[in-house]
Scaffold this motif. Structure first.
Motif, mmCIF file in Angstrom:
data_model
loop_
_atom_site.group_PDB
_atom_site.id
_atom_site.type_symbol
_atom_site.label_atom_id
_atom_site.label_comp_id
_atom_site.label_asym_id
_atom_site.label_seq_id
_atom_site.Cartn_x
_atom_site.Cartn_y
_atom_site.Cartn_z
ATOM 1 N N GLN A 261 11.478 -6.695 -12.368
ATOM 2 C CA GLN A 261 11.992 -7.511 -11.759
ATOM 3 C C GLN A 261 13.976 -7.336 -11.004
ATOM 4 O OE1 GLN A 261 10.582 -9.605 -9.588
ATOM 5 N NE2 GLN A 261 9.016 -10.472 -11.099
ATOM 6 N N GLU A 262 14.396 -7.281 -12.204
ATOM 7 C CA GLU A 262 15.611 -6.855 -12.343
ATOM 8 C C GLU A 262 15.715 -5.153 -11.395
ATOM 9 O OE1 GLU A 262 19.479 -5.722 -14.791
ATOM 10 O OE2 GLU A 262 17.648 -5.971 -15.974
ATOM 11 N N MET A 263 14.716 -4.465 -11.630
ATOM 12 C CA MET A 263 15.287 -3.199 -10.739
ATOM 13 C C MET A 263 14.906 -3.699 -9.282
ATOM 14 S SD MET A 263 13.837 -0.874 -13.662
ATOM 15 C CE MET A 263 13.079 0.833 -12.007
ATOM 16 N N LEU A 264 14.183 -4.562 -8.710
ATOM 17 C CA LEU A 264 13.279 -4.715 -7.825
ATOM 18 C C LEU A 264 14.412 -5.653 -7.075
ATOM 19 C CD1 LEU A 264 10.907 -5.121 -5.797
ATOM 20 C CD2 LEU A 264 10.393 -7.518 -6.505
ATOM 21 N N ALA A 265 15.240 -6.744 -7.379
ATOM 22 C CA ALA A 265 16.055 -7.661 -6.522
ATOM 23 C C ALA A 265 16.791 -6.472 -6.534
ATOM 24 C CB ALA A 265 16.551 -8.344 -8.003
ATOM 25 N N TYR A 266 16.863 -5.788 -7.080
ATOM 26 C CA TYR A 266 18.710 -4.417 -6.529
ATOM 27 C C TYR A 266 18.192 -3.916 -5.403
ATOM 28 C CZ TYR A 266 22.372 -0.947 -6.527
ATOM 29 O OH TYR A 266 22.433 0.741 -7.068
ATOM 30 N N ALA A 267 17.243 -2.802 -5.217
ATOM 31 C CA ALA A 267 16.659 -2.580 -4.654
ATOM 32 C C ALA A 267 16.370 -3.403 -3.296
ATOM 33 C CB ALA A 267 15.167 -2.046 -4.781
ATOM 34 N N LEU A 268 15.609 -4.699 -3.451
ATOM 35 C CA LEU A 268 16.191 -5.337 -2.154
ATOM 36 C C LEU A 268 17.048 -5.782 -1.350
ATOM 37 C CD1 LEU A 268 12.530 -7.747 -3.575
ATOM 38 C CD2 LEU A 268 12.731 -6.026 -2.045
ATOM 39 N N LEU B 236 0.105 0.818 -6.794
ATOM 40 C CA LEU B 236 1.495 0.509 -6.426
ATOM 41 C C LEU B 236 2.048 1.541 -4.777
ATOM 42 C CD1 LEU B 236 2.976 -2.540 -5.823
ATOM 43 C CD2 LEU B 236 4.237 -1.378 -8.363
ATOM 44 N N ILE B 237 2.574 2.895 -5.702
ATOM 45 C CA ILE B 237 2.958 3.264 -5.371
ATOM 46 C C ILE B 237 2.349 3.539 -3.486
ATOM 47 C CG2 ILE B 237 4.130 5.591 -5.290
ATOM 48 C CD1 ILE B 237 3.597 5.819 -8.128
ATOM 49 N N ASP B 238 1.645 3.141 -3.435
ATOM 50 C CA ASP B 238 0.805 3.989 -1.840
ATOM 51 C C ASP B 238 1.239 2.525 -0.674
ATOM 52 O OD1 ASP B 238 0.210 6.542 -2.879
ATOM 53 O OD2 ASP B 238 -1.849 5.861 -2.747
ATOM 54 N N ASN B 239 0.972 1.417 -1.957
ATOM 55 C CA ASN B 239 1.217 0.068 -0.951
ATOM 56 C C ASN B 239 1.887 -0.933 -1.942
ATOM 57 O OD1 ASN B 239 -1.143 -2.889 -0.858
ATOM 58 N ND2 ASN B 239 0.357 -1.748 1.178
ATOM 59 N N PHE B 240 3.718 -0.677 -1.703
ATOM 60 C CA PHE B 240 4.123 -1.355 -2.118
ATOM 61 C C PHE B 240 4.145 -3.279 -1.849
ATOM 62 C CE2 PHE B 240 7.774 -3.030 -4.648
ATOM 63 C CZ PHE B 240 7.634 -2.256 -5.489
ATOM 64 N N SER B 241 2.630 -3.863 -2.639
ATOM 65 C CA SER B 241 2.791 -5.162 -1.669
ATOM 66 C C SER B 241 3.214 -6.051 -2.547
ATOM 67 C CB SER B 241 1.739 -5.136 -0.531
ATOM 68 O OG SER B 241 0.591 -5.676 -1.934
ATOM 69 N N ALA B 242 2.840 -7.247 -2.040
ATOM 70 C CA ALA B 242 3.766 -8.776 -3.039
ATOM 71 C C ALA B 242 1.749 -8.572 -4.024
ATOM 72 C CB ALA B 242 4.247 -9.572 -2.673
ATOM 73 N N GLU B 243 1.551 -9.018 -3.266
ATOM 74 C CA GLU B 243 -0.142 -9.038 -3.165
ATOM 75 C C GLU B 243 -0.537 -8.344 -5.027
ATOM 76 O OE1 GLU B 243 -0.339 -10.594 0.506
ATOM 77 O OE2 GLU B 243 0.078 -8.961 -0.387
ATOM 78 N N ARG B 244 -0.020 -7.107 -4.239
ATOM 79 C CA ARG B 244 -0.126 -5.895 -5.999
ATOM 80 C C ARG B 244 0.522 -6.355 -6.791
ATOM 81 N NH1 ARG B 244 -3.505 -2.162 -5.174
ATOM 82 N NH2 ARG B 244 -4.351 -1.446 -2.541
ATOM 83 N N ILE B 245 1.942 -6.303 -6.811
ATOM 84 C CA ILE B 245 2.347 -6.386 -7.502
ATOM 85 C C ILE B 245 2.276 -8.226 -9.064
ATOM 86 C CG2 ILE B 245 5.661 -7.673 -8.071
ATOM 87 C CD1 ILE B 245 5.946 -5.987 -5.546
ATOM 88 N N GLU B 246 1.679 -9.261 -8.135
ATOM 89 C CA GLU B 246 1.037 -9.534 -8.902
ATOM 90 C C GLU B 246 0.033 -9.859 -9.406
ATOM 91 O OE1 GLU B 246 1.406 -13.354 -10.187
ATOM 92 O OE2 GLU B 246 2.695 -13.230 -8.725
ATOM 93 N N HIS B 247 -0.916 -9.059 -9.040
ATOM 94 C CA HIS B 247 -1.549 -8.578 -9.477
ATOM 95 C C HIS B 247 -2.096 -7.736 -10.400
ATOM 96 C CE1 HIS B 247 -6.274 -7.306 -9.911
ATOM 97 N NE2 HIS B 247 -5.724 -5.967 -10.167
ATOM 98 N N ILE B 248 -0.887 -6.366 -10.672
ATOM 99 C CA ILE B 248 -0.169 -5.860 -11.186
ATOM 100 C C ILE B 248 0.223 -6.949 -13.108
ATOM 101 C CG2 ILE B 248 1.402 -3.846 -12.284
ATOM 102 C CD1 ILE B 248 0.714 -3.147 -9.620
ATOM 103 N N LYS B 249 0.583 -7.502 -12.666
ATOM 104 C CA LYS B 249 1.660 -8.979 -13.616
ATOM 105 C C LYS B 249 0.713 -8.933 -14.498
ATOM 106 C CE LYS B 249 4.935 -12.607 -14.015
ATOM 107 N NZ LYS B 249 5.800 -12.593 -13.803
#
Length: 172
Positions: free
Chosen positions: A36-43, A76-89
């Protein structure tokens, strides 16, 4: 924790490298805090990092295993979507429930140890500093010095001894 290599990848807008590093962070930190910290930084620098979901339907919990979790992280690397992130969690919370609990417990225990250590350092520092201040005042009164001299001596000696004590305690 945001590492220097991650910052460089973000600055260079190397999307694939950023995605790989984000995905890899999920292996080490099951709590998702680093992610989450890394994602916020990247976004902040790469708002286009999150992609449209490719429409993949995710299977139900009955097939969620550690192998499946690994495959989902790779996807996730091929399709970095919010849905995949939630699914992985959700997959991680299910598959790594015990490991996740252990990480959370060790994180809590480490925080308590640090708080206790800081607290004992502060108490030691306070006791020594107050002792020097009281001793300076008593010596000044017994030697019949003026209030200005007593105050100056007290402040200087307290700062000096407090600083030395802080340095010595921090070295331990």
């Amino acid at each position: 924790m945001i590492t220097q290599p991650f910052k460089q990848a973000v600055t260079q807008k190397d999307l694939e490298r950023v995605k790989i590093m984000l995905s890899s962070s999920l292996i080490l930190d099951l709590t998702f805090k680093s992610f989450q910290e890394m994602l916020a930084y990247a976004l902040n620098q790469i708002p286009e990092l999150i992609e449209q979901h490719d429409g993949t339907q995710f299977p139900n919990m009955s097939v969620w295993t550690k192998t499946y979790a690994s495959e989902v992280r790779e996807d996730l690397i091929d399709n970095f979507s919010a849905e995949r992130i939630e699914h992985i969690k959700n997959v991680h919370e299910h598959v790594y429930a015990q490991e996740l609990q252990e990480q959370l417990n060790s994180s809590t225990a480490a925080t308590k140890d640090v708080k206790h250590e800081v607290s004992s350092v502060n108490i030691t520092l306070l006791i020594v500093t107050l002792g020097v201040a009281v001793a300076s005042i008593l010596v000044g009164v017994l030697m019949d010095l003026s209030i200005v001299t007593i105050a100056t001596t007290t402040v200087i000696s307290t700062l000096l001894v407090g600083g030395i004590t802080y340095y010595v305690v921090q070295k331990q």
